[in-house]
Design a protein around this motif. Structure first.
Motif, PDB file in Angstrom:
ATOM      1  N   PRO A  93       0.808  -1.225   0.000  1.00 27.07           N
ATOM      2  CA  PRO A  93       0.000   0.000   0.000  1.00 27.07           C
ATOM      3  C   PRO A  93       0.838   1.271   0.000  1.00 27.07           C
ATOM      4  O   PRO A  93       0.453   2.269  -0.622  1.00 27.07           O
ATOM      5  N   CYS A  94       1.976   1.241   0.681  1.00 22.87           N
ATOM      6  CA  CYS A  94       2.817   2.444   0.716  1.00 22.87           C
ATOM      7  C   CYS A  94       3.382   2.761  -0.664  1.00 22.87           C
ATOM      8  O   CYS A  94       3.382   3.921  -1.096  1.00 22.87           O
ATOM      9  N   ILE A  95       3.871   1.735  -1.368  1.00 23.18           N
ATOM     10  CA  ILE A  95       4.434   1.960  -2.701  1.00 23.18           C
ATOM     11  C   ILE A  95       3.339   2.416  -3.655  1.00 23.18           C
ATOM     12  O   ILE A  95       3.529   3.343  -4.450  1.00 23.18           O
ATOM     13  N   GLU A  96       2.173   1.775  -3.589  1.00 22.08           N
ATOM     14  CA  GLU A  96       1.076   2.109  -4.502  1.00 22.08           C
ATOM     15  C   GLU A  96       0.509   3.493  -4.227  1.00 22.08           C
ATOM     16  O   GLU A  96       0.125   4.216  -5.157  1.00 22.08           O
ATOM     17  N   GLN A  97       0.418   3.883  -2.955  1.00 22.84           N
ATOM     18  CA  GLN A  97      -0.210   5.154  -2.586  1.00 22.84           C
ATOM     19  C   GLN A  97       0.783   6.288  -2.414  1.00 22.84           C
ATOM     20  O   GLN A  97       0.389   7.435  -2.215  1.00 22.84           O
ATOM     21  N   GLY A  98       2.074   5.977  -2.493  1.00 22.70           N
ATOM     22  CA  GLY A  98       3.078   7.020  -2.340  1.00 22.70           C
ATOM     23  C   GLY A  98       3.147   7.565  -0.926  1.00 22.70           C
ATOM     24  O   GLY A  98       3.199   8.779  -0.724  1.00 22.70           O
ATOM     25  N   THR A  99       3.151   6.663   0.043  1.00 24.96           N
ATOM     26  CA  THR A  99       3.193   7.081   1.442  1.00 24.96           C
ATOM     27  C   THR A  99       4.308   6.373   2.186  1.00 24.96           C
ATOM     28  O   THR A  99       4.822   5.342   1.748  1.00 24.96           O
ATOM     29  N   LEU A 100       4.673   6.930   3.326  1.00 28.84           N
ATOM     30  CA  LEU A 100       5.618   6.312   4.245  1.00 28.84           C
ATOM     31  C   LEU A 100       4.876   6.112   5.559  1.00 28.84           C
ATOM     32  O   LEU A 100       4.388   7.078   6.158  1.00 28.84           O
ATOM     33  N   ARG A 101       4.750   4.863   5.977  1.00 26.37           N
ATOM     34  CA  ARG A 101       4.015   4.557   7.208  1.00 26.37           C
ATOM     35  C   ARG A 101       4.983   4.195   8.316  1.00 26.37           C
ATOM     36  O   ARG A 101       5.908   3.405   8.116  1.00 26.37           O
ATOM     37  N   PHE A 102       4.749   4.787   9.491  1.00 30.16           N
ATOM     38  CA  PHE A 102       5.674   4.656  10.612  1.00 30.16           C
ATOM     39  C   PHE A 102       4.914   4.188  11.842  1.00 30.16           C
ATOM     40  O   PHE A 102       3.818   4.691  12.138  1.00 30.16           O
ATOM     41  N   GLY A 103       5.495   3.232  12.563  1.00 32.07           N
ATOM     42  CA  GLY A 103       4.841   2.676  13.740  1.00 32.07           C
ATOM     43  C   GLY A 103       5.251   3.354  15.030  1.00 32.07           C
ATOM     44  O   GLY A 103       5.252   4.577  15.118  1.00 32.07           O
ATOM     45  N   THR A 104       5.626   2.551  16.027  1.00 30.60           N
ATOM     46  CA  THR A 104       6.039   3.020  17.361  1.00 30.60           C
ATOM     47  C   THR A 104       5.082   4.067  17.947  1.00 30.60           C
ATOM     48  O   THR A 104       5.513   5.074  18.505  1.00 30.60           O
ATOM     49  N   ASP A 105       3.783   3.806  17.811  1.00 31.80           N
ATOM     50  CA  ASP A 105       2.753   4.678  18.393  1.00 31.80           C
ATOM     51  C   ASP A 105       2.845   6.125  17.913  1.00 31.80           C
ATOM     52  O   ASP A 105       2.452   7.053  18.607  1.00 31.80           O
ATOM     53  N   SER A 106       3.365   6.318  16.690  1.00 36.90           N
ATOM     54  CA  SER A 106       3.528   7.681  16.177  1.00 36.90           C
ATOM     55  C   SER A 106       2.190   8.359  15.901  1.00 36.90           C
ATOM     56  O   SER A 106       2.125   9.577  15.761  1.00 36.90           O
ATOM     57  N   GLY A 107       1.098   7.553  15.821  1.00 34.95           N
ATOM     58  CA  GLY A 107      -0.221   8.128  15.588  1.00 34.95           C
ATOM     59  C   GLY A 107      -1.009   8.329  16.865  1.00 34.95           C
ATOM     60  O   GLY A 107      -2.151   8.799  16.829  1.00 34.95           O
ATOM     61  N   ASN A 108      -0.401   7.986  17.990  1.00 32.29           N
ATOM     62  CA  ASN A 108      -1.048   8.187  19.290  1.00 32.29           C
ATOM     63  C   ASN A 108      -1.164   9.690  19.558  1.00 32.29           C
ATOM     64  O   ASN A 108      -0.184  10.417  19.437  1.00 32.29           O
ATOM     65  N   PRO A 109      -2.355  10.178  19.927  1.00 30.39           N
ATOM     66  CA  PRO A 109      -2.534  11.616  20.180  1.00 30.39           C
ATOM     67  C   PRO A 109      -1.520  12.180  21.165  1.00 30.39           C
ATOM     68  O   PRO A 109      -1.040  13.312  21.013  1.00 30.39           O
ATOM     69  N   GLU A 110      -1.143  11.366  22.162  1.00 26.87           N
ATOM     70  CA  GLU A 110      -0.170  11.846  23.141  1.00 26.87           C
ATOM     71  C   GLU A 110       1.214  11.971  22.516  1.00 26.87           C
ATOM     72  O   GLU A 110       1.938  12.943  22.764  1.00 26.87           O
ATOM     73  N   THR A 111       1.578  11.000  21.680  1.00 27.10           N
ATOM     74  CA  THR A 111       2.863  11.074  20.986  1.00 27.10           C
ATOM     75  C   THR A 111       2.907  12.296  20.086  1.00 27.10           C
ATOM     76  O   THR A 111       3.916  13.023  20.048  1.00 27.10           O
ATOM     77  N   ILE A 112       1.822  12.536  19.370  1.00 26.51           N
ATOM     78  CA  ILE A 112       1.762  13.697  18.481  1.00 26.51           C
ATOM     79  C   ILE A 112       1.887  14.987  19.277  1.00 26.51           C
ATOM     80  O   ILE A 112       2.590  15.932  18.871  1.00 26.51           O
ATOM     81  N   ARG A 113       1.231  15.056  20.433  1.00 27.55           N
ATOM     82  CA  ARG A 113       1.299  16.262  21.265  1.00 27.55           C
ATOM     83  C   ARG A 113       2.719  16.508  21.761  1.00 27.55           C
ATOM     84  O   ARG A 113       3.226  17.635  21.728  1.00 27.55           O
ATOM     85  N   TRP A 114       3.382  15.453  22.222  1.00 33.08           N
ATOM     86  CA  TRP A 114       4.768  15.600  22.673  1.00 33.08           C
ATOM     87  C   TRP A 114       5.680  16.010  21.515  1.00 33.08           C
ATOM     88  O   TRP A 114       6.549  16.851  21.665  1.00 33.08           O
ATOM     89  N   ALA A 115       5.453  15.401  20.346  1.00 32.08           N
ATOM     90  CA  ALA A 115       6.283  15.720  19.182  1.00 32.08           C
ATOM     91  C   ALA A 115       6.107  17.168  18.756  1.00 32.08           C
ATOM     92  O   ALA A 115       7.082  17.879  18.476  1.00 32.08           O
ATOM     93  N   GLU A 116       4.871  17.618  18.691  1.00 36.93           N
ATOM     94  CA  GLU A 116       4.604  19.003  18.276  1.00 36.93           C
ATOM     95  C   GLU A 116       5.167  20.012  19.270  1.00 36.93           C
ATOM     96  O   GLU A 116       5.531  21.127  18.894  1.00 36.93           O
ATOM     97  N   GLY A 117       5.244  19.604  20.534  1.00 34.00           N
ATOM     98  CA  GLY A 117       5.792  20.508  21.552  1.00 34.00           C
ATOM     99  C   GLY A 117       7.272  20.312  21.783  1.00 34.00           C
ATOM    100  O   GLY A 117       7.870  20.992  22.625  1.00 34.00           O
ATOM    101  N   GLY A 118       7.878  19.393  21.069  1.00 30.11           N
ATOM    102  CA  GLY A 118       9.301  19.144  21.234  1.00 30.11           C
ATOM    103  C   GLY A 118       9.641  18.521  22.567  1.00 30.11           C
ATOM    104  O   GLY A 118      10.787  18.624  23.036  1.00 30.11           O
ATOM    105  N   LYS A 119       8.697  17.833  23.168  1.00 33.93           N
ATOM    106  CA  LYS A 119       8.899  17.247  24.502  1.00 33.93           C
ATOM    107  C   LYS A 119       9.372  15.792  24.361  1.00 33.93           C
ATOM    108  O   LYS A 119       8.688  14.847  24.746  1.00 33.93           O
ATOM    109  N   TRP A 120      10.558  15.647  23.849  1.00 33.08           N
ATOM    110  CA  TRP A 120      11.084  14.315  23.571  1.00 33.08           C
ATOM    111  C   TRP A 120      11.481  13.571  24.847  1.00 33.08           C
ATOM    112  O   TRP A 120      11.442  12.343  24.890  1.00 33.08           O
ATOM    113  N   ASP A 121      11.825  14.310  25.908  1.00 32.21           N
ATOM    114  CA  ASP A 121      12.144  13.666  27.175  1.00 32.21           C
ATOM    115  C   ASP A 121      10.919  12.955  27.744  1.00 32.21           C
ATOM    116  O   ASP A 121      11.035  11.865  28.321  1.00 32.21           O
TER     117      ASP A 121
END
Length: 308
Positions: free
Chosen positions: A26-54
């Protein structure tokens, strides 16, 4: 496809598209890069957007070992912070794919808390000249990436990857290519000095090195046949007409009368003369092409000894 501009990425990263390659198609056909490790978790996204990597690292340490928590955090950070100037590469089967991310944030995939980012112009698996990028044509420094057990990693052979995508040769390869070309040019006049018998022996040796096997006597009363060959792996039959010197008229005569239904191919080999043919079942081999075949077959020393 149209030729693309020379690539000059800021960084090069390898990405594994899902456990066991489950996201590859699906990634090759749709031209996407899919990443795991809970990267789609709302909390992960919030920490990432705020630069709160610790805080992200602390959450992983609560469930994973110190080393795994650090790796997950670093991989996620590089994924979120990657921009359009960063090159991503992956292997799908025997093909080596590459692409640049579009600007923007990851889109969460709720079913498994992964996320996706778009690849600008989709994934490509060819170099700048349109040549397919295959494992069989790439060095171990690049193909070893496929054995990486994590999700993503930096590419140590980044310079080599970029050079292969841009269809650029290293100085060492350029030198080797030049030396090979010069050797082939040097072999041509030596082949042209061979007498008819030695020339015919060379042709037989070259075809033998390519897997063809002679199944009938050479020459004799068979007017149009010098070598009757078979390719054991496929059972294909071919005949080879060997002419040290030839003309277009002579070739036309053999082309019209040579094949009798038993043979599927004809090879016409000569070292002096200029002829052409539009018959796809006939392969012309002149001194230049035979010189390359001689080098590939390891028969250069044989030609040198015979031409002394």
């Amino acid at each position: 496809m149209e030729a693309f501009s020379k690539v000059s990425p800021r960084s090069v990263r390898y990405i594994k598209l899902g456990v066991g390659g489950e996201w590859e198609k699906p990634c090759i056909e749709q031209g996407t890069l899919r990443f795991g490790t809970d990267s789609g978790n709302p909390e992960t996204i919030r920490w990432a957007e705020g630069g709160k990597w610790d805080e992200l690292a602390a959450s992983w340490r609560a469930a994973k070992s110190q080393g795994t928590a650090t790796r997950f955090t670093n991989e996620t950070r590089l994924y979120f912070e990657a921009g359009p100037e960063d090159l991503w590469v992956t292997f799908v089967g025997e093909r080596f794919y590459w692409g640049f991310l579009e600007a923007g944030s990851p889109e969460p995939v709720e079913e498994d808390m992964s996320s996706v980012r778009r690849i600008r112009d989709g994934w490509l698996c060819v170099d700048r000249n349109g040549k397919p990028l295959l494992k069989s044509n790439l060095p171990g420094s690049i193909t070893n990436l496929a054995a990486y057990r994590g999700t993503s990693c930096s590419v140590k052979a980044a310079e080599h990857v970029v050079r292969r995508i841009n269809a650029e040769l290293s100085k060492e390869v350029q030198r080797a290519e030049l030396g090979r070309a010069e050797l082939i040019e040097a072999i041509i006049p030596l082949i042209q000095r061979l007498g008819p018998k030695d020339f015919e022996v060379l042709v037989e040796l070259v075809f033998g090195a390519s897997g063809w096997r002679r199944i009938d006597a050479t020459g004799g009363t068979r007017k149009l046949l010098d070598l009757d060959l078979e390719l054991p792996s496929t059972g294909e039959r071919a005949f080879v007409q060997v002419k040290a010197r030839t003309t277009q008229a002579e070739f036309n005569n053999y082309a019209q009368e040579g094949k009798d239904g038993v043979f599927s191919r004809m090879f016409y080999v000569f070292h002096t003369g200029s002829i052409t043919s539009d018959d796809e079942t006939i392969t012309l081999i002149d001194a230049s092409k035979l010189a390359r075949m001689t080098l590939d077959a390891g028969l250069t020393d044989w030609v040198i000894r015979k031409a002394e």
